[in-house]
Design an enzyme around this catalytic site. Structure first.
Site, PDB file in Angstrom:
ATOM      1  N   HIS A  47      35.399  46.484  39.439  1.00 23.24           N
ATOM      2  CA  HIS A  47      35.436  45.895  40.783  1.00 23.24           C
ATOM      3  C   HIS A  47      36.485  46.646  41.602  1.00 23.24           C
ATOM      4  O   HIS A  47      37.685  46.399  41.462  1.00 23.24           O
ATOM      5  CB  HIS A  47      35.800  44.411  40.727  1.00 23.24           C
ATOM      6  N   HIS A 105      37.357  48.617  45.623  1.00 21.55           N
ATOM      7  CA  HIS A 105      37.020  48.956  47.004  1.00 21.55           C
ATOM      8  C   HIS A 105      37.490  50.383  47.257  1.00 21.55           C
ATOM      9  O   HIS A 105      38.699  50.651  47.258  1.00 21.55           O
ATOM     10  CB  HIS A 105      37.697  47.982  47.973  1.00 21.55           C
ATOM     11  N   LYS A 138      25.990  42.191  45.102  1.00 20.87           N
ATOM     12  CA  LYS A 138      27.212  41.429  45.367  1.00 20.87           C
ATOM     13  C   LYS A 138      26.943  40.300  46.352  1.00 20.87           C
ATOM     14  O   LYS A 138      26.383  40.502  47.432  1.00 20.87           O
ATOM     15  CB  LYS A 138      28.286  42.359  45.941  1.00 20.87           C
ATOM     16  N   HIS A 149      31.673  36.545  44.715  1.00 17.58           N
ATOM     17  CA  HIS A 149      32.981  36.152  45.235  1.00 17.58           C
ATOM     18  C   HIS A 149      32.937  34.621  45.315  1.00 17.58           C
ATOM     19  O   HIS A 149      32.380  34.047  46.258  1.00 17.58           O
ATOM     20  CB  HIS A 149      33.234  36.753  46.618  1.00 17.58           C
ATOM     21  N   HIS A 173      37.007  38.587  40.199  1.00 21.57           N
ATOM     22  CA  HIS A 173      38.430  38.247  40.376  1.00 21.57           C
ATOM     23  C   HIS A 173      38.685  36.756  40.153  1.00 21.57           C
ATOM     24  O   HIS A 173      39.225  36.066  41.020  1.00 21.57           O
ATOM     25  CB  HIS A 173      38.964  38.702  41.732  1.00 21.57           C
ATOM     26  N   ASP A 210      39.857  44.778  41.774  1.00 18.48           N
ATOM     27  CA  ASP A 210      39.720  44.344  43.167  1.00 18.48           C
ATOM     28  C   ASP A 210      40.741  45.072  44.036  1.00 18.48           C
ATOM     29  O   ASP A 210      41.250  44.532  45.018  1.00 18.48           O
ATOM     30  CB  ASP A 210      39.876  42.827  43.308  1.00 18.48           C
TER      31      ASP A 210
END
Length: 348
Positions: A14, A16, A104, A142, A180, A253
């Site tokens: 995970h 970004h 996602k 999420h 997360h 994350d």
């Protein structure tokens, strides 16, 4: 104590990666410690189609070309951003592309760039969920409600009760990752669930409790979503991650923002851990007396869940005390890394 630790090269399940100069910076840090990464799709223009996923992957590969041996040692695993309008045809295109590995789910307006996220998953996404279950493509969630009436510290547990539990009843073999995970309730749910359920755990949710956000003043670089929780929840997360249980695996994350976006009257959510994430995890596992389980958490469990081959290369980290820099500068960017200014006992 061992002076070094060699393990199968880890994966970040995970992350970004962002775009432009930020992408170049993040990739340079990521390839030092991860062989693969599940890449999040919530860019300013969300990755809602296979076409966009391919274009974003090409952008990443182009950036990798600037990193020494980057194209040889790192593979981006792309995801699609689920919306109320996503079709089953698009899901099939994604599967057939060979480069999209998951979908996602962002509840609408729950976090950064989630403005086109799902409003009603049961009403608008049931056909897509049927398809995901059939083709065994994971749904990454999420897991927070966006209802402003729900306390921010309770949004994960409420989402599990209201959405994930009924979702699991309707789709018993859908592969679900609670991303997360940040609460005792989340950990307990994964423990009680079948093999089709897993969770990623970040370094920040295991290193700190919510007090750090307000220690000596408001500290925006510890603000992330899900927000850090109480000490009870932090301890639960450490116990789950270090247990060796195959349902829990590494997902940083890591979400970088320039200091201008973090240090203002309405700062962005996100912690940047890609600078030295594996060393932060080693610190956590070492302190818990479970360093021997780090390889399972970082390198094996995620690969098993995603049906990926185990990486052939290895990574060695050394017990070497070092101080995390206060700031990382790159071109016009300035980023404060997680644990900035702190002394860490492990080094790549």
């Amino acid at each position: 104590m061992n002076a070094s630790l060699t393990m199968v090269m880890p994966d970040d399940m995970h992350v970004h990666l962002r775009q432009s100069d930020m992408l170049d910076l993040v990739l340079a840090d990521t390839v030092k410690q991860f062989a693969r990464a599940i890449v999040m799709p919530n860019l300013n223009t969300p990755i809602i189609s296979t076409k966009l996923a391919i274009e974003y992957r090409n952008m990443i590969l182009n950036s990798l070309g600037k990193v020494k041996d980057g194209l040889k040692c790192f593979e981006p695993l792309m995801t699609l951003y689920l919306t109320d309008l996503t079709t089953t045809d698009e899901i099939l295109k994604a599967k057939e592309s060979g480069i999209v590995f998951a979908v996602k789910l962002y509840p609408n307006s729950v976090t950064t760039n989630s403005h086109v996220g799902v409003v009603d998953i049961f009403k608008n996404c049931y056909k897509v969920l049927d398809m995901l279950q059939m083709i065994k493509m994971p749904l990454l969630i999420h897991a927070e409600v966006s209802d402003s009436r729900v306390d921010i510290f309770d949004r994960e547990s409420v989402y599990i009760d209201k959405v994930i539990i009924p979702l699991r009843k309707k789709y018993p073999e859908l592969k679900i990752v609670i991303e997360h995970v940040s609460t005792k309730e989340g950990v307990d749910y994964v423990y009680s669930s079948p093999n089709f359920t897993a969770a990623t755990i970040t370094p920040q949710h295991m290193l700190y409790n919510r007090n750090i956000i307000f220690s000596g003043g408001l500290r925006p670089h510890y603000y992330c979503l899900p927000i850090l929780k109480s000490e009870l929840h932090r301890e639960y997360l450490v116990k789950a991650a270090t247990s060796g249980d195959k349902r829990f695996f590494l997902g940083t994350d890591s979400a970088p923002h320039d200091t201008k976006a973090k240090e203002n009257s309405c700062g962005c959510a996100g912690c940047y851990s890609s600078y030295n994430a594996i060393c932060l995890y080693a610190e956590i596992f070492d302190k818990a007396g479970c360093i021997s389980n780090l390889e399972k958490f970082a390198s094996l469990n995620g690969a098993y869940f995603y049906d990926l081959p185990i990486n052939k290369q290895t990574l060695t980290i050394h017990r070497n005390e070092n101080i995390v820099p206060d700031k990382i500068s790159f071109k016009d960017l300035n980023i404060v890394p997680l644990a900035s200014g702190e002394t860490v006992q492990w080094h790549i």
